[in-house]
Enzyme design. Structure first.
Site, PDB file in Angstrom:
ATOM      1  N   GLY A  36       0.692  -0.209   6.826  1.00  0.00           N
ATOM      2  CA  GLY A  36       1.671   0.695   6.230  1.00  0.00           C
ATOM      3  C   GLY A  36       2.429   0.252   5.432  1.00  0.00           C
ATOM      4  O   GLY A  36       2.148  -1.200   4.841  1.00  0.00           O
ATOM      5  N   GLY A  37       3.108   0.963   4.715  1.00  0.00           N
ATOM      6  CA  GLY A  37       4.176   0.399   3.726  1.00  0.00           C
ATOM      7  C   GLY A  37       5.124  -0.502   4.288  1.00  0.00           C
ATOM      8  O   GLY A  37       5.787  -1.321   3.394  1.00  0.00           O
ATOM      9  N   VAL A  41      -0.722  -4.239  11.437  1.00  0.00           N
ATOM     10  CA  VAL A  41      -1.097  -4.444  12.947  1.00  0.00           C
ATOM     11  C   VAL A  41      -2.313  -5.087  12.836  1.00  0.00           C
ATOM     12  O   VAL A  41      -3.331  -4.414  12.378  1.00  0.00           O
ATOM     13  CB  VAL A  41      -1.017  -3.460  13.788  1.00  0.00           C
ATOM     14  CG1 VAL A  41      -1.085  -3.597  15.249  1.00  0.00           C
ATOM     15  CG2 VAL A  41       0.638  -2.648  13.355  1.00  0.00           C
ATOM     16  N   LYS A  56       1.951  -7.429  15.416  1.00  0.00           N
ATOM     17  CA  LYS A  56       2.465  -6.510  14.208  1.00  0.00           C
ATOM     18  C   LYS A  56       3.270  -7.539  13.484  1.00  0.00           C
ATOM     19  O   LYS A  56       4.254  -8.453  13.917  1.00  0.00           O
ATOM     20  CB  LYS A  56       3.536  -5.335  14.820  1.00  0.00           C
ATOM     21  CG  LYS A  56       3.870  -4.563  13.626  1.00  0.00           C
ATOM     22  CD  LYS A  56       4.555  -3.245  14.046  1.00  0.00           C
ATOM     23  CE  LYS A  56       4.812  -2.247  13.145  1.00  0.00           C
ATOM     24  NZ  LYS A  56       5.318  -0.894  13.665  1.00  0.00           N
ATOM     25  N   ASP A 149      10.641   8.450  13.998  1.00  0.00           N
ATOM     26  CA  ASP A 149       9.405   8.655  13.084  1.00  0.00           C
ATOM     27  C   ASP A 149       8.441   9.093  14.026  1.00  0.00           C
ATOM     28  O   ASP A 149       7.127   8.488  14.131  1.00  0.00           O
ATOM     29  CB  ASP A 149       9.025   7.336  12.562  1.00  0.00           C
ATOM     30  CG  ASP A 149       7.893   7.486  11.383  1.00  0.00           C
ATOM     31  OD1 ASP A 149       7.801   8.771  10.829  1.00  0.00           O
ATOM     32  OD2 ASP A 149       7.216   6.306  11.072  1.00  0.00           O
TER      33      ASP A 149
END
Length: 603
Positions: A36-37, A41, A56, A149
């Site tokens: 992701g940004g 992972v 991660k 989130d």
């Protein structure tokens, strides 16, 4: 045609061409799982144990940005504090030349987003997944952690069907939210916009559990309708949804936090009730059939627990009143059955009410009040202040003192037996029931008195267990096996607990010849401590009665006490309330008796 080994080697070469493969001592990096940004992972093997893990890493372009480094490290700390079946568990953390990382359990499966996008998910299964995710979030909320989130991509489903919520990358500990804002994080609306609460789109300042509730509402809307809800401020279009589901959606998606469910636990309670058990799969219903069947008057809402020793269900009577009640079925134990029958005749505001008891050849059934606020075990991730610890201990001690006056010993007191209602009031449950893991190898009861011998339990055992619970509340760790009063005094001094509080804790875990003789004396000492520390404006607020009044009776007594000049009006009001209470109780007892009789017939 290349064999499997050649394909894996080719795949790894392709990965190395597109990614900078990280290197961590003790881990064998296998393949990237997600990017992701904010972070990426990787699947890896923990060489020392030969197990798969997920690792991660903060993306290298953010390493020079202190805010992103803080957020990344915060995620590791937050997750390390949480230990729940529906939350991804952190195993380790560290840093390399390539930046910080942390190691998590590897969930082999798919995300809810992928299942929904592929159309491979029935509505009932999607609702079950959402309820499991809400349970994990409720646990986080009870420990003052807000995810911020929540979305289908962060809900993982293993191959075995276990649901876990992950990616707490922008989570916050509620108690520290203001400090984060002061450091410059507060004004940046991080998160996924489509699932983001209106207040979170403006700022991170003071975003609480209701923001996660809003995100759960968005997911529920998408499950039920196939699309996202209208944006804040837009008009809702009529939906062909059951009225109860629509009510849950409208509350969860309310534009202001104050109008939403207080947390994920309250959202889950409302959704379970609205679904009326429709989310339960046939195999689960079949497992419950031995204790719960629907004769037309009752409905199974949820299965709380099922194993070889016990089954716990949430049921409700059909109709307007819709009382919810917990049904517990245990393997028959003569002593436990006698204790439960005795408790069925008693009532105290700090003891879970048992409405009725029934038995058959190999088991017995209890019908109990339902307390939706979870248990103390779920709140022991963080240390509690000595004041809060004293208040919880006082409520438990009052329960122990009351039952002791009626010749009842708990015998298995532990945090999971300390329950909370929807208002945070404390009730103690499972008096007289045996340890569910007694005799199992490798299972230690952290709350058992070291001096206890044999299966018989006494008041001294209950008092030691109360001291062990208080210690765990204070330090978020079990009391050391050899800990004594001296260890307690030193540890409590380090957190600034007053001498009176330390003395109570010392006497609870002291050898039996120096321990409190009974819970009533513990109550007296804790009442002095709690009342001294309570602010002046709270000092007049009544505490739960130490004897057998019901909580409803206490509330009535409080109202009459505040209106002494209008004695006649107060007496009339009391009489009216007493009449209503008696009628309501009679109705509840009537249908409880009906349910018990029906359960025994079904058995």
């Amino acid at each position: 045609m290349p064999d499997a080994q050649e394909r894996r080697a080719a795949g790894r070469e392709a990965v190395e061409d597109h990614f900078d493969v990280p290197h961590v001592e003790g881990l064998r990096i296998i393949r990237p799982l997600a990017r992701g940004g904010f972070a990426e992972v990787w699947e890896a093997e923990q060489v020392s144990l030969g197990r798969r893990v997920a690792v991660k890493f903060l993306r290298h372009e953010h390493l020079a940005q202190s805010q992103f480094v803080r957020l990344f490290e915060q995620e590791a700390r937050v997750l390390a504090r949480l230990n729940h079946a529906n939350v991804v568990q952190v195993i380790d953390r560290g840093s390399t030349e390539q930046g910080p990382y942390f190691v998590m359990e590897y969930v082999e499966g798919v995300t809810l987003q992928r299942l929904m996008s592929k159309g491979r998910l029935t509505r009932d299964r999607a609702l079950t997944i959402l309820l499991h995710a809400a349970r994990g979030l409720a646990y986080a909320h009870r420990n003052q952690v807000v995810h911020r989130d929540v979305k289908p991509a962060n809900i993982l489903i293993s191959r075995a069907g276990q649901v876990k919520i992950g990616d707490f990358g922008i989570a916050t500990v509620k108690a520290h939210a203001s400090a984060a804002a002061e450091e410059g994080q507060g004004g940046i609306p991080l998160g996924t916009r489509a699932y983001m609460a209106p207040e979170q789109r403006v700022s991170f300042d003071d975003v609480g559990p209701q923001a996660d509730v809003y995100s759960l509402g968005v997911i529920l809307h998408k499950i039920m309708t196939g699309r996202l809800p209208p944006a804040p401020g837009e008009v809702w279009e009529p939906e062909r949804l059951p009225a109860r589901i629509r009510q849950v959606l409208e509350t969860a998606l309310a534009p202001t936090p104050q109008r939403r469910f207080a947390d994920a636990g309250a959202f889950r309670e409302a959704l379970v009730t609205a679904l009326e058990g429709r989310h339960l799969d046939p195999s689960t219903r079949l497992g419950a059939a031995g204790s719960i069947q629907d004769p037309g008057g009752f409905e199974l809402l949820d299965v709380i627990r099922q194993d070889d020793r016990r089954s716990v269900y949430l049921v409700r009577r059909r109709g307007r009143r819709g009382e919810r009640i917990v049904v517990k079925r245990y393997i028959k134990d003569a002593d436990a059955l006698q204790t439960v029958r005795e408790l069925c005749r008693l009532e105290h505001p700090n003891v879970v009410r048992i409405h009725a008891v029934g038995e058959r050849d190999d088991s017995f059934i209890m019908l109990m009040e339902h307390l939706p606020g979870g248990d103390l075990r779920e709140r022991l991730v963080r240390p509690h202040g000595w004041q809060e610890t004293a208040e919880v201990a006082l409520a438990v001690a009052r329960a122990l003192a009351f039952t002791a006056r009626h010749g009842i010993v708990h015998g298995n007191l532990r945090p999971s037996n300390v329950l909370f209602d929807s208002h945070g009031r404390i009730r103690v449950t499972d008096f007289g029931l045996p340890e569910h893991y007694r005799g199992e190898p490798g299972k230690r009861n952290w709350y058992a008195d070291p001096e206890s011998t044999g299966p018989t339990r006494s008041t001294a055992d209950d008092l030691y267990a109360l001291g062990a619970i208080m210690y765990e509340m204070l330090f978020a760790a079990a009391i050391p096996e050899e800990a004594g009063p001296e260890h307690v005094a030193t540890a409590c001094a380090a957190i600034g607990a007053p001498a009176e509080f330390v003395t109570v804790l010392e006497r609870l875990i002291a050898p039996r010849d120096r321990r409190y003789p009974d819970a009533a004396e513990v109550v007296r000492d804790l009442e002095r401590i709690v009342h001294l520390e309570r602010p002046a404006q709270d000092a007049a607020a009544p505490s739960p009665a130490p004897d057998g009044k019901s909580s409803r009776a206490i509330e009535v007594a409080d109202v009459s006490g505040e209106r002494r000049p209008a004695v006649g009006a107060a007496l009339i009001g009391l009489a009216g309330l007493a009449f209503v209470w008696a009628v309501e109780r009679a109705v509840v007892q009537e249908w409880i008796a009906e349910l018990v009789a029906w359960l025994l017939r079904a058995s």
